[in-house]
Write a protein that holds these residues in place. Structure first.
Motif, PDB file in Angstrom:
ATOM      1  N   TRP A   1      12.398  -2.211  -7.594  1.00  0.00           N
ATOM      2  CA  TRP A   1      12.139  -3.084  -8.729  1.00  0.00           C
ATOM      3  C   TRP A   1      12.339  -4.545  -8.356  1.00  0.00           C
TER       4      TRP A   1
ATOM      5  N   PRO B   1       7.921  -7.405  -6.439  1.00  0.00           N
ATOM      6  CA  PRO B   1       7.185  -8.639  -6.756  1.00  0.00           C
ATOM      7  C   PRO B   1       7.235  -9.684  -5.653  1.00  0.00           C
TER       8      PRO B   1
ATOM      9  N   HIS C   1       1.411  -7.381  -2.935  1.00  0.00           N
ATOM     10  CA  HIS C   1       1.402  -7.097  -4.368  1.00  0.00           C
ATOM     11  C   HIS C   1       0.457  -8.044  -5.099  1.00  0.00           C
ATOM     12  N   TYR C   2       0.532  -9.326  -4.816  1.00  0.00           N
ATOM     13  CA  TYR C   2      -0.339 -10.308  -5.464  1.00  0.00           C
ATOM     14  C   TYR C   2      -1.795 -10.121  -5.041  1.00  0.00           C
TER      15      TYR C   2
ATOM     16  N   ARG D   1      -3.300  -7.042  -6.865  1.00  0.00           N
ATOM     17  CA  ARG D   1      -3.617  -7.328  -8.266  1.00  0.00           C
ATOM     18  C   ARG D   1      -4.866  -8.185  -8.385  1.00  0.00           C
TER      19      ARG D   1
ATOM     20  N   LEU E   1       5.452   2.203  -9.313  1.00  0.00           N
ATOM     21  CA  LEU E   1       5.677   0.957 -10.035  1.00  0.00           C
ATOM     22  C   LEU E   1       4.562  -0.053  -9.798  1.00  0.00           C
ATOM     23  N   GLN E   2       4.103  -0.159  -8.569  1.00  0.00           N
ATOM     24  CA  GLN E   2       3.034  -1.112  -8.259  1.00  0.00           C
ATOM     25  C   GLN E   2       1.741  -0.750  -8.982  1.00  0.00           C
TER      26      GLN E   2
ATOM     27  N   PHE F   1       1.544   0.931 -11.811  1.00  0.00           N
ATOM     28  CA  PHE F   1       1.779   0.660 -13.221  1.00  0.00           C
ATOM     29  C   PHE F   1       1.630  -0.826 -13.536  1.00  0.00           C
ATOM     30  N   ILE F   2       2.127  -1.675 -12.662  1.00  0.00           N
ATOM     31  CA  ILE F   2       2.017  -3.120 -12.878  1.00  0.00           C
ATOM     32  C   ILE F   2       0.564  -3.567 -12.821  1.00  0.00           C
ATOM     33  N   VAL F   3      -0.229  -2.986 -11.955  1.00  0.00           N
ATOM     34  CA  VAL F   3      -1.648  -3.341 -11.883  1.00  0.00           C
ATOM     35  C   VAL F   3      -2.374  -2.913 -13.158  1.00  0.00           C
TER      36      VAL F   3
ATOM     37  N   VAL G   1      -1.003  -2.539 -16.154  1.00  0.00           N
ATOM     38  CA  VAL G   1      -0.561  -3.439 -17.226  1.00  0.00           C
ATOM     39  C   VAL G   1      -1.222  -4.810 -17.055  1.00  0.00           C
ATOM     40  N   GLY G   2      -1.424  -5.239 -15.816  1.00  0.00           N
ATOM     41  CA  GLY G   2      -2.102  -6.507 -15.572  1.00  0.00           C
ATOM     42  C   GLY G   2      -3.560  -6.489 -15.963  1.00  0.00           C
TER      43      GLY G   2
END
Length: 131
Positions: free
Chosen positions: A10, A14, A19-20, A23, A116-117, A119-121, A123-124
């Motif tokens: 967690w 980021p 990661h960036y 996305r 997690l990665q 899921f973040i994508v 949500v993004g």
């Protein structure tokens, strides 16, 4: 709750430049897909009517949900398997088993940390659904 393995993921996720990049590439590809759907369903030369917008919204929703579902299923499986394989390659999996962590902390920490990665994508990509 999920243990120190998830906490580490967690906090460090980021900070990775990958990661960036992931996305940005994902959202760019989805935007290109939306533009392609608009071009094939309405076109650029004729002014769009209210019915055209409704058909485009329905078609875009169907295509984007199908594409995202397929991508999530594919990359979730690869990510979850890759997390355990990476521990074995680094030869730190045995060290995890020797620690005072409970079994569920290791399993859930690695599983949810690897997902997690993704899921973040997802949500993004929520602002893309609003257009």
């Amino acid at each position: 709750m999920l243990g120190p393995i998830f906490d580490r993921e967690w906090l460090t996720l980021p900070r990775r430049s990958r990661h960036y990049l992931m996305r940005a590439v994902f959202l760019g590809a989805m935007w290109v897909l939306v533009l392609t759907i608009w071009q094939t369903s309405v076109g650029w030369e004729v002014p769009a009517t209210l019915g055209d917008h409704a058909r485009f919204g329905m078609l875009a929703f169907q295509i984007l949900t199908s594409v995202q579902l397929l991508l999530v299923l594919f990359f979730a499986a690869i990510s979850a398997v890759g997390a355990v394989a990476q521990e074995k390659d680094r030869r730190t999996f045995i060290l995890l088993l020797v620690t005072d962590l409970r079994d569920y902390e290791i399993v859930l920490g690695k599983l949810i940390g690897s997902l997690l990665q993704i899921f973040i994508v997802i949500v993004g990509s929520l602002p893309l659904w609003g257009c």
